[in-house]
Design a protein around this motif. Structure first.
Motif, PDB file in Angstrom:
ATOM      1  N   CYS A   8       0.822  -1.237  -0.133  1.00  0.00           N
ATOM      2  CA  CYS A   8       0.016  -0.238  -0.104  1.00  0.00           C
ATOM      3  C   CYS A   8       0.810   1.224   0.043  1.00  0.00           C
ATOM      4  O   CYS A   8       2.017   1.374   0.554  1.00  0.00           O
ATOM      5  CB  CYS A   8      -0.972   0.178   1.339  1.00  0.00           C
ATOM      6  N   HIS A  11       0.611   2.704   3.783  1.00  0.00           N
ATOM      7  CA  HIS A  11       0.743   1.894   5.049  1.00  0.00           C
ATOM      8  C   HIS A  11       1.773   0.856   4.533  1.00  0.00           C
ATOM      9  O   HIS A  11       1.757  -0.065   5.601  1.00  0.00           O
ATOM     10  CB  HIS A  11      -0.708   1.214   5.413  1.00  0.00           C
ATOM     11  N   CYS A  29      -5.753  -2.886   0.948  1.00  0.00           N
ATOM     12  CA  CYS A  29      -4.892  -2.601   2.135  1.00  0.00           C
ATOM     13  C   CYS A  29      -5.707  -3.117   3.301  1.00  0.00           C
ATOM     14  O   CYS A  29      -6.856  -2.846   3.667  1.00  0.00           O
ATOM     15  CB  CYS A  29      -4.402  -1.272   2.019  1.00  0.00           C
ATOM     16  N   THR A  31      -5.495  -1.926   6.148  1.00  0.00           N
ATOM     17  CA  THR A  31      -5.838  -0.739   6.946  1.00  0.00           C
ATOM     18  C   THR A  31      -6.717   0.314   6.239  1.00  0.00           C
ATOM     19  O   THR A  31      -7.696   0.635   6.788  1.00  0.00           O
ATOM     20  CB  THR A  31      -4.421   0.091   7.409  1.00  0.00           C
ATOM     21  N   CYS A  32      -6.660   0.649   5.146  1.00  0.00           N
ATOM     22  CA  CYS A  32      -7.216   1.814   4.564  1.00  0.00           C
ATOM     23  C   CYS A  32      -8.273   0.998   3.406  1.00  0.00           C
ATOM     24  O   CYS A  32      -9.129   1.855   2.680  1.00  0.00           O
ATOM     25  CB  CYS A  32      -6.329   2.732   3.765  1.00  0.00           C
ATOM     26  N   SER A  34      -7.650   0.464   0.669  1.00  0.00           N
ATOM     27  CA  SER A  34      -7.504   0.717  -1.109  1.00  0.00           C
ATOM     28  C   SER A  34      -6.660  -0.244  -1.536  1.00  0.00           C
ATOM     29  O   SER A  34      -6.084  -1.119  -1.085  1.00  0.00           O
ATOM     30  CB  SER A  34      -6.677   2.174  -1.028  1.00  0.00           C
TER      31      SER A  34
HETATM   32 ZN   LIG Z   1      -3.206   1.419   3.237  1.00  0.00          ZN
END
Ligand SMILES: [Zn+2]
Length: 93
Positions: A8, A11, A29, A31-32, A34
């Motif tokens: 990512c 991240h 990802c 975390t996000c 995307s």
């Molecule tokens: Zn991310």
């Protein structure tokens, strides 16, 4: 199974395990969420033998798409397990 690495932009890198040859070009990802593109690295296998890896892949494939059976397997002989005539002389439980 092989471990594929994705990165990512915000991240950093993370790993995903997939059957060999089935890794997507992008993964979300963790975390996000995307789209993170795949990073090509040195081959990272689990170290298992090829036949063992194929068995694991088939087992995982049947988890989601089991083979459909429309009839029981055919019986051999006259209802017995064996067709060897010598087995008729064996003691019965
Ligand atoms: Zn991310």
């Amino acid at each position: 199974m092989a471990i594929y690495q994705y990165r990512c932009a915000a991240h950093g890198a993370f790993d995903r395990s997939h059957p060999i040859g089935s890794a997507a070009a992008e993964q979300p990802c963790p975390t996000c969420h995307s789209a993170a593109p795949r990073v090509f690295t040195a081959v990272s296998l689990t170290g298992a033998a090829r036949s063992r890896t194929a068995l694991i892949d088939r087992t995982e494939q049947t988890r989601e798409r089991p083979a459909v059976v429309s009839a029981p397997p055919p019986r051999r002989g006259r209802g017995g397990v064996t067709t060897n005539p010598k087995h008729r002389h064996l003691p019965r439980p």
